[in-house]
Write a protein that holds these residues in place. Sequence first.
Motif, mmCIF file in Angstrom:
data_model
loop_
_atom_site.group_PDB
_atom_site.id
_atom_site.type_symbol
_atom_site.label_atom_id
_atom_site.label_comp_id
_atom_site.label_asym_id
_atom_site.label_seq_id
_atom_site.Cartn_x
_atom_site.Cartn_y
_atom_site.Cartn_z
ATOM 1 N N GLY A 103 11.871 5.336 4.974
ATOM 2 C CA GLY A 103 12.248 5.052 6.359
ATOM 3 C C GLY A 103 11.474 5.800 7.423
ATOM 4 N N ARG A 104 10.691 6.839 7.024
ATOM 5 C CA ARG A 104 10.029 7.651 8.051
ATOM 6 C C ARG A 104 8.507 7.684 7.931
ATOM 7 N NH1 ARG A 104 11.968 13.479 8.907
ATOM 8 N NH2 ARG A 104 11.334 13.723 6.719
ATOM 9 N N ILE A 105 7.943 7.082 6.896
ATOM 10 C CA ILE A 105 6.499 7.198 6.653
ATOM 11 C C ILE A 105 5.689 6.638 7.812
ATOM 12 C CG2 ILE A 105 4.601 6.239 5.276
ATOM 13 C CD1 ILE A 105 6.173 6.762 2.816
ATOM 14 N N ARG A 106 4.735 7.441 8.264
ATOM 15 C CA ARG A 106 3.822 6.983 9.316
ATOM 16 C C ARG A 106 2.409 6.769 8.776
ATOM 17 N NH1 ARG A 106 4.006 12.657 10.819
ATOM 18 N NH2 ARG A 106 1.910 13.555 10.668
ATOM 19 N N VAL A 107 2.093 7.435 7.650
ATOM 20 C CA VAL A 107 0.752 7.315 7.075
ATOM 21 C C VAL A 107 0.846 7.164 5.558
ATOM 22 C CG1 VAL A 107 -1.477 8.437 6.705
ATOM 23 C CG2 VAL A 107 -0.306 8.743 8.877
ATOM 24 N N LEU A 108 0.124 6.163 5.042
ATOM 25 C CA LEU A 108 -0.091 6.037 3.613
ATOM 26 C C LEU A 108 -1.564 6.351 3.366
ATOM 27 C CD1 LEU A 108 1.814 2.692 2.869
ATOM 28 C CD2 LEU A 108 2.447 4.938 2.008
ATOM 29 N N GLY A 109 -1.837 7.511 2.820
ATOM 30 C CA GLY A 109 -3.209 7.869 2.510
ATOM 31 C C GLY A 109 -3.523 7.458 1.083
ATOM 32 N N TYR A 110 -4.728 6.943 0.856
ATOM 33 C CA TYR A 110 -5.080 6.572 -0.510
ATOM 34 C C TYR A 110 -6.582 6.633 -0.697
ATOM 35 C CZ TYR A 110 -6.659 1.961 1.082
ATOM 36 O OH TYR A 110 -7.343 0.955 1.701
ATOM 37 N N ALA A 111 -6.980 6.712 -1.957
ATOM 38 C CA ALA A 111 -8.389 6.710 -2.338
ATOM 39 C C ALA A 111 -8.441 6.294 -3.797
ATOM 40 C CB ALA A 111 -9.019 8.091 -2.121
ATOM 41 N N ALA A 112 -9.569 6.561 -4.460
ATOM 42 C CA ALA A 112 -9.791 6.314 -5.899
ATOM 43 C C ALA A 112 -10.196 4.890 -6.220
ATOM 44 C CB ALA A 112 -8.565 6.694 -6.734
ATOM 45 N N ALA A 113 -9.738 3.901 -5.442
ATOM 46 C CA ALA A 113 -10.110 2.509 -5.696
ATOM 47 C C ALA A 113 -9.875 1.724 -4.406
ATOM 48 C CB ALA A 113 -9.290 1.925 -6.841
ATOM 49 N N LEU A 127 -4.534 4.582 5.420
ATOM 50 C CA LEU A 127 -5.785 5.244 5.780
ATOM 51 C C LEU A 127 -6.577 5.537 4.515
ATOM 52 C CD1 LEU A 127 -4.571 7.620 8.625
ATOM 53 C CD2 LEU A 127 -5.484 5.304 8.791
ATOM 54 N N GLU A 128 -7.610 4.754 4.317
ATOM 55 C CA GLU A 128 -8.419 4.908 3.112
ATOM 56 C C GLU A 128 -9.416 6.040 3.290
ATOM 57 O OE1 GLU A 128 -11.073 2.276 -0.050
ATOM 58 O OE2 GLU A 128 -10.285 1.337 1.772
ATOM 59 N N ALA A 129 -9.554 6.831 2.256
ATOM 60 C CA ALA A 129 -10.534 7.913 2.218
ATOM 61 C C ALA A 129 -11.468 7.672 1.043
ATOM 62 C CB ALA A 129 -9.844 9.261 2.080
ATOM 63 N N TYR A 130 -12.541 8.426 1.010
ATOM 64 C CA TYR A 130 -13.524 8.252 -0.059
ATOM 65 C C TYR A 130 -14.065 9.604 -0.484
ATOM 66 C CZ TYR A 130 -18.146 7.355 -2.114
ATOM 67 O OH TYR A 130 -19.255 7.356 -2.921
ATOM 68 N N GLY A 131 -14.225 9.743 -1.780
ATOM 69 C CA GLY A 131 -14.808 10.966 -2.305
ATOM 70 C C GLY A 131 -14.836 10.914 -3.811
ATOM 71 N N LEU A 132 -15.420 11.926 -4.399
ATOM 72 C CA LEU A 132 -15.542 12.012 -5.848
ATOM 73 C C LEU A 132 -15.187 13.424 -6.281
ATOM 74 C CD1 LEU A 132 -18.316 10.460 -4.567
ATOM 75 C CD2 LEU A 132 -18.485 9.796 -6.955
ATOM 76 N N THR A 133 -14.951 13.597 -7.568
ATOM 77 C CA THR A 133 -14.724 14.945 -8.081
ATOM 78 C C THR A 133 -15.864 15.861 -7.657
ATOM 79 O OG1 THR A 133 -13.576 14.027 -10.009
ATOM 80 C CG2 THR A 133 -14.334 16.307 -10.169
ATOM 81 N N GLU A 134 -17.082 15.330 -7.688
ATOM 82 C CA GLU A 134 -18.274 16.108 -7.358
ATOM 83 C C GLU A 134 -18.345 16.517 -5.891
ATOM 84 O OE1 GLU A 134 -19.543 13.508 -10.887
ATOM 85 O OE2 GLU A 134 -18.169 13.380 -9.190
ATOM 86 N N THR A 135 -17.455 15.955 -5.066
ATOM 87 C CA THR A 135 -17.452 16.309 -3.636
ATOM 88 C C THR A 135 -16.106 16.888 -3.203
ATOM 89 O OG1 THR A 135 -16.876 14.030 -3.017
ATOM 90 C CG2 THR A 135 -19.219 14.604 -3.080
ATOM 91 N N THR A 160 -15.409 10.969 3.292
ATOM 92 C CA THR A 160 -15.162 10.202 4.506
ATOM 93 C C THR A 160 -13.686 9.852 4.582
ATOM 94 O OG1 THR A 160 -15.451 8.010 3.512
ATOM 95 C CG2 THR A 160 -17.455 9.129 4.291
ATOM 96 N N GLY A 161 -13.242 9.469 5.763
ATOM 97 C CA GLY A 161 -11.852 9.064 5.903
ATOM 98 C C GLY A 161 -11.586 8.385 7.221
ATOM 99 N N ASN A 162 -10.596 7.521 7.212
ATOM 100 C CA ASN A 162 -10.068 6.943 8.446
ATOM 101 C C ASN A 162 -8.980 7.858 8.979
ATOM 102 O OD1 ASN A 162 -11.147 4.015 8.861
ATOM 103 N ND2 ASN A 162 -10.719 4.125 6.659
ATOM 104 N N SER A 163 -8.749 7.820 10.250
ATOM 105 C CA SER A 163 -7.651 8.579 10.841
ATOM 106 C C SER A 163 -6.852 7.666 11.749
ATOM 107 C CB SER A 163 -8.181 9.773 11.642
ATOM 108 O OG SER A 163 -8.826 9.330 12.816
ATOM 109 N N MET A 164 -5.701 8.123 12.188
ATOM 110 C CA MET A 164 -4.847 7.307 13.051
ATOM 111 C C MET A 164 -5.549 6.923 14.347
ATOM 112 S SD MET A 164 -1.812 6.718 11.694
ATOM 113 C CE MET A 164 -0.647 6.518 13.031
ATOM 114 N N ASN A 165 -6.426 7.789 14.816
ATOM 115 C CA ASN A 165 -7.083 7.548 16.107
ATOM 116 C C ASN A 165 -8.484 6.967 15.977
ATOM 117 O OD1 ASN A 165 -4.844 8.720 17.512
ATOM 118 N ND2 ASN A 165 -5.636 10.750 16.956
ATOM 119 N N ASP A 166 -8.969 6.887 14.747
ATOM 120 C CA ASP A 166 -10.334 6.396 14.551
ATOM 121 C C ASP A 166 -10.401 5.740 13.174
ATOM 122 O OD1 ASP A 166 -12.988 5.858 14.787
ATOM 123 O OD2 ASP A 166 -13.673 7.939 14.735
#
Length: 602
Positions: free
Chosen positions: A346-356, A374-382, A387-393
């Motif tokens: 009932g309160r979630i404002r952001v669902l962050g995810y990555a990996a696929a 908000l999708e993000a991107y990265g690897l174990t090696e990083t 990279t990532g999206n944000s609420m304002n961008d």
Amino acid sequence: MKSSPWPKYSRSIPELFFERSGKWADHVVFRHKKEGRWLDLTWREVEEKVLAVASGMLAMGIAARTRVAILSQNRPEWAIVDLGTLAVDIINVPIYPTNTAEQVAFILQDSGAECVVVENQKQLEKVLSVRDRLPALRKLIVIEPHAADGDLVTDLDAVWQLGREKMDRAAIDRRLKAIDPEEVATLIYTSGTTGNPKGVMLCHRNLTSNVYAVQEFLTMNPGDTDLQFLPMCHAFGRMEVYVFMMHRGTINFAESVEKIPDNLREIRPLIFVTVPRLLEKIHEKIIKGLETAPKAKAKLFHWAMAVGKQITKNKVEKKASPLSLRLQFKIAEALVFSKVKEALGGRIRVLGYAAAPLALEIQYFFAAMGIFCLEAYGLTETSPGLTGNSMNDFRLGSVGKPVADTEVRIAADGEILVHGPQVMLGYWNNPAATAEALENGWFHTGDIGKIDEDGYLYITDRKKDLIITAGGKNIAPQNIENLLKLDLAIEQVAVIGDRRNYLVALIVPNREWLTEFGRAKNLPGAPIAYLHHPEVRAEFQRRIDAANAKLAKYETIKKFELLFEPFTVENNLLTPTMKVKRKNVMSAYDQLIDSLYSSGDR
């Protein structure tokens, strides 16, 4: 100490931890459920346990730079052991608890771990079964209460007790101050999609730079709550915990994947970091429910979604929505979206995810309700964030823009190259792989992508996962698989076709859908028998034809086969991060795949 081009990230993770524990002593940092009750751990309580682990390691004679492995599901003790070992300059080595004994043996051998912290009897037996192949191993510590067994096996309570009795804060501080932020802090082994796992060497600078970078695109505030279920043995799940800790959030450890719906309603988090498959399941359940809903209710839902999607479109284009549209959204929120959101607490404002990747349609689906994926991107090696999206961008469909102090460029062959403070030191005991992955400080991600005119990065496929057909066409299989998985009847899919004249698909049907379809058609036998029934095959052909209509001719699926058994980590067809091991699938089903090509090219 080595010099760093990024001196502002020269502090260690335990240094950040102790600084914050002094300021936020009474704030609840961890919560976990035990015997039906949520229990709190404050910073003061966690600090006491971290110091006890650190002191216990010193008392047991664990030297600086020694490797200590952690083999456990997520729980507060995981984080406490992690911080306690790092505080005394011990290199820790996380291992997936789903790994087989053989996989565990490889990591322990390769890392030369002298000590392993295991969760329970099951994990203990896994290590003991390969004990004769681990000459460096001299101590096993069991998190759950366990009787000591000679000099080899003890439990975490005994280590804590030893640490308290032998507490020497001055000795701990000496080890802490001697930490070189440019030296290896942890070895995180890759999931091994293309061969044996590689030990990624991450230093404290890698980790601390990511703590600050990830917080920016998650748009966190002090006091935010999180339901944590991503494996802490993976870089993404571990960084999630670090970020929430270092920004005064509260981490609630999920009981299990199966309990996530219940835990979401109990915790009512503001931010939920997840994986695409869970979001796909939620979307699937809602869409399926609309099929049997009264027409008026379904019509109201579709109207609300249309309003929400227009609001989202305006946000993406940075346009102001007119007052009339904003008023309609408030009505849609009250009548429709609030009920859907209740399933997420009932309160979630952001669902962050990555990996696929997550299908753009599903991103818009949640965004229309005011929940931004908000999708993000990265690897174990990083470490892992790049990279990532944000609420304002943000730009739905992209993985956002590079985080602070990070450069991203696209090579001539389309590969994404990155340079920044989060890039690993290299692979443990593997100079050849290190030389291949790192060139003048630039990490070759192995992913194919593009950058648009506004600086947003898009991932199109894995370089090594590209299908190159006999006709010379380069095809990204994940894009086709994601399109097919939008269909409620399809649970999993692997597209095959490298060096072949056309593409085929191995499809695992949604078990619930398959059962319901068979009953509706009065098909004989159990669901496993339905796979070969002409009506079932005709239905799947119809659905594949619908997907093919959205693809270029050379991307279309010409033939398919249905599988009853899903791809899992246990059968080695999925990585622990739920990526399909395409080569393993091709090997496991080689005869079946050959049969799809045996009747001639199409």
